[in-house]
Design a protein around this motif. Structure first.
Motif, PDB file in Angstrom:
ATOM      1  N   LYS B 161      42.178  82.145  28.523  1.00 12.34           N
ATOM      2  CA  LYS B 161      41.903  81.644  29.950  1.00 12.34           C
ATOM      3  C   LYS B 161      40.491  80.826  29.609  1.00 12.34           C
ATOM      4  O   LYS B 161      39.737  80.738  28.983  1.00 12.34           O
ATOM      5  N   GLU B 165      39.190  80.286  35.188  1.00 11.32           N
ATOM      6  CA  GLU B 165      39.970  81.628  35.242  1.00 11.32           C
ATOM      7  C   GLU B 165      39.344  82.797  35.085  1.00 11.32           C
ATOM      8  O   GLU B 165      39.334  83.830  36.087  1.00 11.32           O
ATOM      9  N   TYR B 257      44.703  86.429  40.876  1.00  9.36           N
ATOM     10  CA  TYR B 257      44.102  86.989  39.343  1.00  9.36           C
ATOM     11  C   TYR B 257      43.761  88.576  39.462  1.00  9.36           C
ATOM     12  O   TYR B 257      43.491  88.960  40.408  1.00  9.36           O
ATOM     13  N   GLY B 325      46.279  88.137  33.938  1.00  6.41           N
ATOM     14  CA  GLY B 325      45.872  86.877  34.553  1.00  6.41           C
ATOM     15  C   GLY B 325      46.100  86.829  35.807  1.00  6.41           C
ATOM     16  O   GLY B 325      46.379  87.521  36.761  1.00  6.41           O
TER      17      GLY B 325
END
Lengths: 393, 393
Positions: B161, B165, B257, B325
């Motif tokens: 990530k 993120e 997310y 994620g």
């Protein structure tokens, strides 16, 4: 284990099996591999959020269906299906999302063990839960069998609802009414959309009286203003604005059964183009509902709506509805009939549709819809919220 | 149209494209057809509940990706993707769920028009949204192209990530904490489970401060007592009981997310087997987290947990975690690495996992888990709720 047991009567499941086997017979199939979670649940009662790994029901012409899934989910099958425990089979966990082997290798072993090694076996080629790779592996592992396309074979058996099913859908509709009324009541300038959705979910899951709310197969959609041009936007943390319309596309859900309903709220004074479009949609809904009766065809509803829409000078290219009932994500439609000019399916008593003439223009949108049950005469309308544009000044 | 625009910086999308094209290069691919909604969103920013109809992103080595989907959803693409408007393409509505034609016929036309008629084109063979039939039709329509399996090619680029993120995942984790604390606080004998879920959703969607809650890719799961043996049961209208444990498997979600978190609540005095199992799981989590660092392998975490579980006399056959994620239903995992003894993937800084050693026995279950970020040293634990069994007397 009683809490989660299959929700319908023994006779209801027997009816479903008989209908399905008759269709298999017509299609010349010895067995079917059912991967659509809605079809799995309709046939067996199975319920659980396990469809992100491969699972299936194997159904032949004799005996009970066989539930097959990830080993850890067999405990869920034991608690939800109506079949004997030995007709639930789990596969080993190392197959799950592996880069070196595939669960369909295990299913092939089960298919052979149950006597279908050289059989004609139907598979649901066009279903989210039957991937291109799954078909490739199953085909390679069953070289003596004939795998033939049985897409929607079970879905078609679901189109006409039993009285037990309609009872569930009426409960779902009462939840839909509660949700729409909550949304209309709460909507006001300055309210953040996610806070409105929090209230929508609260109403949806609390349910109505003893009828607890299940999760719908699609999340609430409620785009506003210019964004209402896009039918499938969900929500964000922005606030509702004076001078904007917001449509609510939602469904209450009772034990996986749905009754979708859409209504539009305008905060302030609607512009003429929305007032005019609303009048056309209400006329179109009335004209379509007039045609929604046993013996007429799916296209008769679409054409009746289309005539009104065209006369109003509006352009609308999308289908205007689909069958509804038991569903799992990502779709609450049944994926058989479409209400469109090219679909000549004859309507039968007990079929259930979401009549959905949403308007999505370049920079605005409007949704007013009805969930209906086909009858010999006028259809039953499942939801009770008045069919209108809601204006809040 | 600003509200819904792509959530990440231009540089972030450029990074993603470059990584993906490098992987395409290694695989000898001229182009890829991306059908996984999570991959579509990761590459383009696209967001909407439209994945129940066929949609894809076509990506070659030059220029922008091309978003392709149902015509009505192009309005959603125009509002959410970072590409120029002419790199969004809609197909006609009569393809949708038709029994006589298939949307992949239209995609083939687009692929040919963009210069890939004779190309090596990667397709995601093992994905919910690339059906067996879709592959059949696309293959037939592109006789001069080579369609090759590129399952998870994009997913693998998502494992590490970016800081942007991770910022989203920390916000998701704060929502997870709020939800778990709400569930623990509200749980008491006599409370109907759907009412508890209504509060869970309300907390989840309200979010934390300005960080509004999105819908998670999996609904809350909270089986109780004997039913906690089944990991993927959702809820019903029964009441919580004195003398029963209930696990909560949930995730907050911030702009798609996730940071899943599971905790177990016992109402009353837990029996010895649950106290003992809880101690083993807490030791196993600590042992696994000790091994969760860059340079070690996925199996090192699984084996460290497995040793503790085995010494405690418990049997546990399932994998104990997966990458997390950005995700859309039906799965909040990324479907690449699995934390299991056979997976020797080397851990890298910035990888994110749900370390998930759930216990599902014959007639009871227990879940205590952590979402972690791999670092050179000790991992970052995204959620903050104490790692323990919660006992309410």
């Amino acid at each position: 284990m009683e809490n989660f047991r299959a929700p319908f009567s023994t006779q209801e499941y027997a009816r479903r099996l008989a209908k399905t086997r008759s269709a298999m017979d017509t299609a010349g199939l010895d067995a079917i591999v059912v991967t659509d979670p809605s079809n799995i649940s309709w046939l067996t009662g199975y319920d659980g959020w396990s469809f992100y790994t491969h699972q299936a029901v194997l159904l032949g012409h004799e005996g009970e269906p066989v539930w097959w899934g990830r080993s850890m989910d067999r405990n869920g099958a034991l608690r939800t299906v109506w079949m004997r425990d030995d007709n639930t089979v789990g596969y080993a966990d190392h197959f799950v999302q592996s880069t070196t082997c595939h669960p369909m290798e295990d299913l092939a072993v089960q298919i052979i063990a149950r006597g279908f090694e050289t059989a004609r076996v139907g598979v649901e080629m066009e279903n989210y839960y039957y991937t291109a790779r799954a078909h490739q592996v199953l085909t390679a592992q069953l070289p003596k069998a004939a795998l033939v396309d049985a897409t929607a074979l079970v879905n078609w058996q679901r189109t006409v609802k039993s009285d037990e099913e309609l009872g569930f859908m009426r409960k779902a509709a009462a939840i839909s009414d509660k949700v729409i009324l909550t949304a209309i009541d709460r909507a006001e300038p300055g309210l953040r959309k996610n806070e409105l959705v929090a209230d929508i979910y609260s109403a949806m899951i609390t349910g109505v009286g003893d009828d607890w709310g299940d999760y719908p197969a699609i999340v609430p959609m409620l785009p506003s203003g210019s964004d209402a041009a896009a039918p499938h936007l969900t929500w964000n943390g922005e606030t509702l604005q004076e001078g904007e319309g917001t449509f609510f596309e939602i469904s209450g859900c009772y034990r996986r059964y749905h009754a979708p309903q859409c209504r539009t709220v305008f905060l302030g004074t609607p512009p003429d183009h929305i007032i005019d479009a609303n009048a056309a949609i209400l006329d179109g809904l009335a004209a379509g509902i007039e045609k929604a009766r046993a013996g007429n065809r799916a296209c008769d509803i679409a054409n009746a709506l289309g005539d009104v829409i065209e006369k109003a000078g509006l352009t609308r290219a999308a289908r205007c509805g689909y069958p509804i009932g038991l569903s799992y994500p990502p779709d609450w439609g049944e994926r058989t009939i479409s209400l469109r000019p090219s679909d000549e399916t004859v309507l039968e008593e007990g079929m259930t549709f979401h009549f959905m003439p949403g308007l999505w223009m370049d920079n605005w949108g409007l949704e007013t819809t009805e969930s209906i049950v086909i009858r010999d005469g006028a259809p039953e309308e499942l939801c009770k919220v008045p069919r209108q544009l809601f204006v809040k000044d």
